[in-house]
Design an enzyme around this catalytic site. Structure first.
Site, short mmCIF file in Angstrom:
data_model
loop_
_atom_site.label_atom_id
_atom_site.label_comp_id
_atom_site.label_asym_id
_atom_site.label_seq_id
_atom_site.Cartn_x
_atom_site.Cartn_y
_atom_site.Cartn_z
N HIS A 162 -9.82 -7.44 4.90
CA HIS A 162 -8.36 -7.45 4.70
C HIS A 162 -7.60 -7.60 6.02
O HIS A 162 -6.51 -7.08 6.17
CB HIS A 162 -7.91 -6.16 4.02
CG HIS A 162 -8.45 -5.95 2.64
ND1 HIS A 162 -9.74 -5.54 2.40
CD2 HIS A 162 -7.87 -6.09 1.43
CE1 HIS A 162 -9.93 -5.41 1.09
NE2 HIS A 162 -8.82 -5.74 0.48
N HIS A 183 -11.53 -1.31 -4.91
CA HIS A 183 -11.78 -0.82 -3.55
C HIS A 183 -10.50 -0.31 -2.86
O HIS A 183 -10.30 -0.55 -1.67
CB HIS A 183 -12.49 -1.89 -2.71
CG HIS A 183 -11.69 -3.14 -2.49
ND1 HIS A 183 -12.27 -4.37 -2.29
CD2 HIS A 183 -10.36 -3.36 -2.41
CE1 HIS A 183 -11.32 -5.27 -2.10
NE2 HIS A 183 -10.15 -4.68 -2.16
N HIS A 206 -3.78 -6.01 -9.77
CA HIS A 206 -2.82 -5.42 -8.83
C HIS A 206 -2.14 -6.50 -8.02
O HIS A 206 -2.69 -7.58 -7.81
CB HIS A 206 -3.44 -4.35 -7.92
CG HIS A 206 -4.52 -4.78 -6.96
ND1 HIS A 206 -5.69 -5.40 -7.35
CD2 HIS A 206 -4.62 -4.64 -5.61
CE1 HIS A 206 -6.46 -5.60 -6.28
NE2 HIS A 206 -5.82 -5.17 -5.21
N GLU A 255 -9.00 -10.80 -6.52
CA GLU A 255 -10.24 -10.21 -5.97
C GLU A 255 -11.34 -10.14 -7.03
O GLU A 255 -12.51 -9.96 -6.68
CB GLU A 255 -9.95 -8.79 -5.45
CG GLU A 255 -9.12 -8.78 -4.18
CD GLU A 255 -8.77 -7.38 -3.71
OE1 GLU A 255 -8.33 -7.23 -2.57
OE2 GLU A 255 -8.94 -6.40 -4.49
C1 DHB Z 1 -4.54 -1.33 -2.62
C2 DHB Z 1 -5.51 -2.08 -3.32
C3 DHB Z 1 -6.35 -2.96 -2.66
O1 DHB Z 1 -7.31 -3.74 -3.27
C4 DHB Z 1 -6.25 -3.11 -1.29
O2 DHB Z 1 -7.12 -3.94 -0.68
C5 DHB Z 1 -5.30 -2.39 -0.58
C6 DHB Z 1 -4.44 -1.51 -1.24
C7 DHB Z 1 -3.63 -0.37 -3.31
O3 DHB Z 1 -3.55 -0.37 -4.55
O4 DHB Z 1 -3.01 0.46 -2.63
FE FE Z 2 -8.24 -5.37 -1.67
#
Ligand code: DHB
Ligand code: FE
Length: 283
Positions: free
Chosen positions: A59, A12, A197, A244
């Site tokens: 978030h 997302h 990530h 997540e």
């Molecule tokens: C990014 C990824 C995410 O899941 C998020 O909530 C905010 C930013 C990113 O990779 O930029």
């Molecule tokens: Fe996220």
């Protein structure tokens, strides 16, 4: 009895929404990602869901670190895309289904999931980006969304986070609640977040394709194995925000014991995220 007709799981990342909204999805950076989304959009269109239950994490738009529910469900008439700092996305509001949301809340609380309930709620990229991936709907593309929605939020921000097994069980409880609804709606489960990530700290930018590929291979046939991986291992192997992925386990729990993977896609990277997607129906 309402029926869960399928599930889609997807990352997302906010900039995926911005790429859609600014019309740069054919740029060389974005094209391989968006080419991979086309079959998922067909999958969702063919399922024609009346209601989409979106499992995502807020978030910091609606709940900040001073008050974070572990699980929550919104029950509003409509949900606007909120301003996360770069302006609200210019997309149509999402139409809620308060009666269906309240049914889920009542059923889940009776089923020992003591979640929070929200009668006013704005949605962030965690919700709106997967909806655009699933249904189209970049700025100006559609006048209205073709489905009603229920936002289900999971805390993936503030420790302690819920355990993978608890998330899977939440999905199973959502399934029982949907099946107890007297209407005959077609319900899509949209699980969001991941894959690997990490956005901050020494490992900012960390991605780990071998872990993601293992997860993508296992979530259909053996989700229980993924629930046995400790949360700390998710963070070690998939990065802090890779946790997540517990929301994919909610989505998988809402499907039956046996699923058929219709489609999957994996692309490194979209922004700082290894972007994954899966489409499932009951086997
Ligand atoms: C990014 C990824 C995410 O899941 C998020 O909530 C905010 C930013 C990113 O990779 O930029
Ligand atoms: Fe996220």
């Amino acid at each position: 009895m309402a029926r869960i007709v399928g599930a889609m799981t997807t990352s997302h990342v906010p900039s995926i929404g911005i790429a859609m909204d600014t019309g740069i999805t054919h740029d060389p950076y974005w094209k391989p990602l968006f080419d991979g989304y086309a079959p998922a959009k067909d999958f969702v269109r063919d399922l024609a869901p009346d209601i989409t239950i979106v499992i995502y994490n807020d978030h910091g738009l609606e709940v900040f670190l001073d008050r974070v529910p572990t699980f929550g469900i919104a029950a509003a008439e409509r949900y606007e895309s909120g301003d996360e700092g770069w302006g609200p996305r210019r997309i149509p509001p999402f139409q809620g289904d308060p009666a269906f949301s309240w049914h889920l809340i009542e059923h889940l609380v009776a089923d020992e999931f003591d979640l929070s309930m929200f009668q006013e709620w704005q949605v962030d990229h965690g919700f709106s980006v997967p909806m655009s991936i699933a249904f189209g709907g970049r700025s100006g593309e559609i006048a209205a969304w073709p489905t009603r929605v229920v936002p289900v939020v999971v805390n993936t921000i503030q420790f302690p986070l819920p355990q993978p097994l608890r998330c899977f069980k939440l999905g199973q409880a959502i399934r029982r609640a949907v099946q107890a609804w007297p209407g005959d709606e077609r319900v899509l489960i949209l699980g969001t977040g991941g894959m690997s990530h990490q956005l901050q700290g020494e490992r900012a930018g960390f991605m780990h394709p071998p872990f993601d590929r293992m997860f993508l291979d296992m979530i259909g046939p053996d989700p229980e194995a993924l629930t046995r991986i400790p949360l700390g291992t998710y963070m070690k192997e998939a990065g802090h925000e890779g946790a997540e992925l517990i929301m994919w386990l909610v989505a998988r729990g809402a499907m039956g014991a046996h699923v058929r993977e219709v489609y999957k896609h994996y692309h490194v990277s979209a922004s700082l995220t290894a972007a994954g997607l899966g489409c499932y129906v009951e086997a």
